[in-house]
Scaffold this active site. Structure first.
Site, PDB file in Angstrom:
ATOM      1  CG  PHE A  60      -1.955   1.042   1.202  1.00  0.00           C
ATOM      2  CD1 PHE A  60      -3.116   0.867   0.474  1.00  0.00           C
ATOM      3  CD2 PHE A  60      -1.767   2.242   1.863  1.00  0.00           C
ATOM      4  CE1 PHE A  60      -4.076   1.860   0.417  1.00  0.00           C
ATOM      5  CE2 PHE A  60      -2.722   3.247   1.811  1.00  0.00           C
ATOM      6  CZ  PHE A  60      -3.885   3.051   1.082  1.00  0.00           C
ATOM      7  CG  ASP A 104      -0.034  -2.546   6.847  1.00  0.00           C
ATOM      8  OD1 ASP A 104      -1.137  -2.945   7.250  1.00  0.00           O
ATOM      9  OD2 ASP A 104       0.120  -1.453   6.262  1.00  0.00           O
ATOM     10  CE1 TYR A 128      -8.809   2.411   7.008  1.00  0.00           C
ATOM     11  CE2 TYR A 128      -8.097   3.772   8.845  1.00  0.00           C
ATOM     12  CZ  TYR A 128      -7.858   3.209   7.610  1.00  0.00           C
ATOM     13  OH  TYR A 128      -6.661   3.449   6.986  1.00  0.00           O
ATOM     14  CE  LYS A 129      -7.548  -1.117   5.223  1.00  0.00           C
ATOM     15  NZ  LYS A 129      -7.968  -0.166   4.191  1.00  0.00           N
ATOM     16  NE  ARG A 159     -10.029  -2.838  -2.705  1.00  0.00           N
ATOM     17  CZ  ARG A 159      -9.471  -2.180  -1.693  1.00  0.00           C
ATOM     18  NH1 ARG A 159      -8.293  -2.574  -1.250  1.00  0.00           N
ATOM     19  NH2 ARG A 159     -10.049  -1.162  -1.126  1.00  0.00           N
TER      20      ARG A 159
HETATM   21  C1  LIG Z   1      -2.095  -1.890   3.910  1.00  0.00           C
HETATM   22  C2  LIG Z   1      -2.525  -0.519   4.315  1.00  0.00           C
HETATM   23  N1  LIG Z   1      -1.719   0.235   5.098  1.00  0.00           N
HETATM   24  C3  LIG Z   1      -2.096   1.486   5.481  1.00  0.00           C
HETATM   25  C4  LIG Z   1      -3.315   2.014   5.086  1.00  0.00           C
HETATM   26  C5  LIG Z   1      -3.780   3.400   5.463  1.00  0.00           C
HETATM   27  O1  LIG Z   1      -3.048   4.063   6.391  1.00  0.00           O
HETATM   28  P1  LIG Z   1      -3.678   5.253   7.259  1.00  0.00           P
HETATM   29  O2  LIG Z   1      -4.457   4.625   8.382  1.00  0.00           O
HETATM   30  O3  LIG Z   1      -2.483   5.986   7.734  1.00  0.00           O
HETATM   31  O4  LIG Z   1      -4.542   6.095   6.367  1.00  0.00           O
HETATM   32  C6  LIG Z   1      -4.169   1.255   4.301  1.00  0.00           C
HETATM   33  C7  LIG Z   1      -5.471   1.841   3.892  1.00  0.00           C
HETATM   34  O5  LIG Z   1      -6.243   1.336   3.150  1.00  0.00           O
HETATM   35  C8  LIG Z   1      -3.772  -0.023   3.909  1.00  0.00           C
HETATM   36  O6  LIG Z   1      -4.558  -0.760   3.138  1.00  0.00           O
END
Ligand SMILES: Cc1ncc(COP(=O)(O)O)c(C=O)c1O
Length: 395
Positions: free
Chosen positions: A125, A187, A210-211, A354
């Site tokens: 990401f 991550d 939030y997901k 997706r």
């Molecule tokens: C793998 C991954 N890392 C990080 C993030 C987003 O980071 P942040 O919470 O800093 O906006 C996402 C958002 O979709 C993500 O999919």
């Protein structure tokens, strides 16, 4: 094609089916974006309202003590811990995933001062990559695909790829990276709440809520730090909430003991209230059943779409997270046409459609209806309507 009645029977037999009633889902929408923004738990508005009205409105500044606001990052961290294979006192919640990536990677670099290579996945990401670039002065950034870690300080990877849902074997990769003397940061944004995540052997892990965890838009992120690093790892974002005694207001920074040293600043109290309401559900979720249903939903979707689209995700469900992705050169208008017909998925540039499968509220019949609508959009070329070509700011 699978029969809709069979999907109705699968829904009736689903051991997780009662969880759907705990979410407020709008009528007439099949919501397949729980991998981006999870649905609203029914109890959340009441909990947030209580935090605003009873806590902020009545307790005012006293709420830091009497309503437990001050302890939210550690308390909520302890509730997230079982979802990622961690123990109490190993996870701090708050801030954003990007900030947690910065903390984890910069701490790892300081723990390996003799090494000058950061390994990451070019397909990761973008924010993960961007945060590394911000830390990379004097370092080489190497792609994970090169497979060389013997001179690396740290390796940062996502367990599940945000575009294709391809899943890494966390235990195997962690062991390989650590055997080469590097530190491992995972991550788990696209795996927490979708799989039985276990980062306990890793050095650090980061994720968002939030997901799949339904914490709400902008919900706090989290950072796991392996206890073996608690005494030595440095929080380079050395804010006052990571200080050993924040309310002594000392002029110099003195890190707290344990995971608290990775706290940074004033918690986002109202966002934490929403997240805690969601965790009231997650405390009760059997993760093995969750994963079994996620796999079954994914298999159903792949089978129903068949050859109509190129599968961008691994065909083997064991190598897939909880979303299913397909490629189409006109993916953007195809998705817009689908959304117009009540099936909400999302599009990721350049050509990925997706579909997130959130097992707590996605039904087998939802997958059936979504796939049927998708096939109709493709067969009748309904996406060719000019209205669907114009890009919105957020895809
Ligand atoms: C793998 C991954 N890392 C990080 C993030 C987003 O980071 P942040 O919470 O800093 O906006 C996402 C958002 O979709 C993500 O999919």
């Amino acid at each position: 094609m699978q029969d809709r009645d069979r999907c109705l029977a699968l829904d009736a037999d689903d051991p997780l089916r009662d969880f759907r009633d705990e979410f407020a889902l709008p009528e007439g929408v099949i919501y397949l974006v729980g991998n981006s923004l999870g649905a609203l738990p029914r109890r959340t508005p009441e909990r947030v309202n209580q935090a605003v009205t009873d806590e902020w409105g009545v307790q005012l500044v006293g709420g830091w003590n009497s309503a437990g606001w001050y302890d939210q990052p550690l308390r909520v961290g302890d509730r997230i811990a079982p979802l990622i294979g961690a123990g109490p006192g190993q996870v701090v919640a708050g801030n954003t995933t990007s900030i947690a990536v910065h903390q984890a990677v910069s701490a790892a670099l300081r723990l390996r001062p003799d090494r000058r290579v950061i390994v990451s996945d070019v397909n990761n990401f973008p924010t993960d990559h961007y945060m590394i670039e911000g830390l990379a002065a004097g370092y080489e950034i190497r792609d994970f695909a090169e497979g060389r870690f013997d001179d690396a300080a740290v390796v940062l990877l996502s367990e599940v790829d945000y575009r294709t849902a391809e899943r890494h074997d966390v235990a195997e990769v962690t062991a390989r990276v650590q055997a080469a003397g590097a530190l491992m940061v995972w991550d788990v944004c696209h795996s927490v709440g979708a799989l039985r995540v276990d980062v306990s052997a890793a050095d650090f892990a980061v994720g968002c809520t939030y997901k799949y965890l339904n914490g709400g838009p902008g919900a706090p992120a989290f950072l796991y730090v392996n206890p073996r690093h608690h005494a030595t790892a440095v929080n380079t974002l050395s804010g006052w909430h990571g200080h050993a005694d924040p309310f002594a207001f000392e002029s110099g920074y003195r890190p707290a003991e344990g995971i608290r040293r990775f706290a940074i600043s004033t918690p986002h109290v109202l966002s934490f209230a929403a997240l805690e309401a969601a965790l009231d559900i997650w405390d009760r979720v059997p993760l093995d059943r969750l994963r079994a249903k996620s796999v079954a939903l994914g298999e159903l979707f792949v089978e129903l779409v068949g050859d109509a689209l190129e599968l961008a995700s691994p065909a083997d469900p064991e190598r897939r997270g909880s979303h299913v992705s397909f490629r189409h050169p006109d993916g953007y208008p195809v998705m817009r046409a689908l959304i117009d017909r009540g099936v909400q998925g999302d599009f990721r540039a350049p050509d990925i459609l997706r579909f997130g499968l959130a097992p707590l509220y996605t039904r087998y019949t939802d997958v059936y209806d979504a796939a049927t609508t998708l096939l109709e959009v493709l067969e009748k070329e309904l996406w060719r309507d000019d209205r669907y070509a114009r890009r919105l700011a957020v895809t």
